[in-house]
Motif scaffolding. Structure first.
Motif, mmCIF file in Angstrom:
data_model
loop_
_atom_site.group_PDB
_atom_site.id
_atom_site.type_symbol
_atom_site.label_atom_id
_atom_site.label_comp_id
_atom_site.label_asym_id
_atom_site.label_seq_id
_atom_site.Cartn_x
_atom_site.Cartn_y
_atom_site.Cartn_z
ATOM 1 N N PHE A 115 50.579 34.502 37.586
ATOM 2 C CA PHE A 115 49.887 35.470 36.742
ATOM 3 C C PHE A 115 48.856 34.734 35.888
ATOM 4 N N GLU A 116 47.656 35.287 35.835
ATOM 5 C CA GLU A 116 46.609 34.714 34.977
ATOM 6 C C GLU A 116 45.913 35.837 34.222
ATOM 7 N N TYR A 117 45.812 35.683 32.907
ATOM 8 C CA TYR A 117 45.120 36.638 32.050
ATOM 9 C C TYR A 117 44.038 35.891 31.283
ATOM 10 N N TRP A 131 42.692 40.113 34.657
ATOM 11 C CA TRP A 131 43.904 39.452 35.130
ATOM 12 C C TRP A 131 43.892 39.301 36.644
#
Length: 214
Positions: A115-117, A131
């Motif tokens: 997960f990347e935000y 995201w």
């Protein structure tokens, strides 16, 4: 499968944290404001991503890590990386988009979620949240339908034990856990570990035993 590794980067007070987890019980101990709740919330955000109703998520810039020694530094993306050990062949089938093959060991496979935000500044000067959710390698889209098969139960912190453990209280922690259970393991008369499905009848039976003890 079970969660064997959790990596958190740039989330709240955590710049970077690598946790190795055991199968079974894991206990996190630390002082106040040391990041324990952030670890639990990271799990709630990621494991609950496939649920229709989510009570927690990355919602504003306050969730991003800010270097206290340089508050004007660039805000880096929040990252969550989850690694799961495969225990049964069914794990590969149910979570195919999460499957990762170790390039150095052809017999080593595991399941991964990434997960990347990040915050992006648009033309008006406002910041918007973007995201990216991946499975297996960090460039493969994650099938959100698969995440729905991940089962977990979150019990909020016990702030007032005298009140929150009273019978028939809506926030009762025992009730919350009991409501979510679908099965449990026990030893039979021969000492073998067996799995018991928690049907409605079985729940009533256990509740009656618990009530008699209390």
């Amino acid at each position: 499968m079970y969660l064997s590794k959790l990596i958190i980067r740039n989330f709240r007070a955590i710049r970077e944290l690598n946790l190795s987890l055991n199968k079974g019980l894991n206990i996190i101990i630390g002082e106040n404001n040391s990041g324990k709740s952030a670890v639990i919330d990271a799990l709630r955000i990621t494991l609950g991503f496939g649920k229709q109703w989510r009570d927690i998520g990355i919602r504003n810039d306050e969730d991003f890590f800010i270097d206290p020694t340089n508050i004007d530094s660039e805000i880096k993306p929040i990252e969550f990386h989850l690694h799961f050990e495969i225990e049964e062949d069914e794990d590969r089938q149910y979570f195919h988009s999460m499957l990762y093959q170790d390039p150095e060991d052809h017999e080593k496979q595991e399941l991964q979620m990434h997960f990347e935000y990040r915050l992006e500044t648009i033309e008006t000067g406002s910041k918007v949240l973007r995201w990216k959710i991946c499975g297996g390698s960090e460039d493969r889209p994650l099938d959100q339908n698969e995440i729905q098969y991940i089962y977990f139960t979150y019990l909020a912190a016990l702030r007032n034990a005298e009140y929150e453990l009273r019978p028939y209280v809506r926030e009762n922690k025992v009730t919350s856990l009991y409501r979510e259970l679908t099965k449990y393991e026990k030893k039979d008369e021969d000492g073998n570990q067996v799995e018991v499905e928690l049907s409605e009848e079985k729940k009533i039976e256990l509740a009656s035993k618990l009530q008699s003890v209390i």
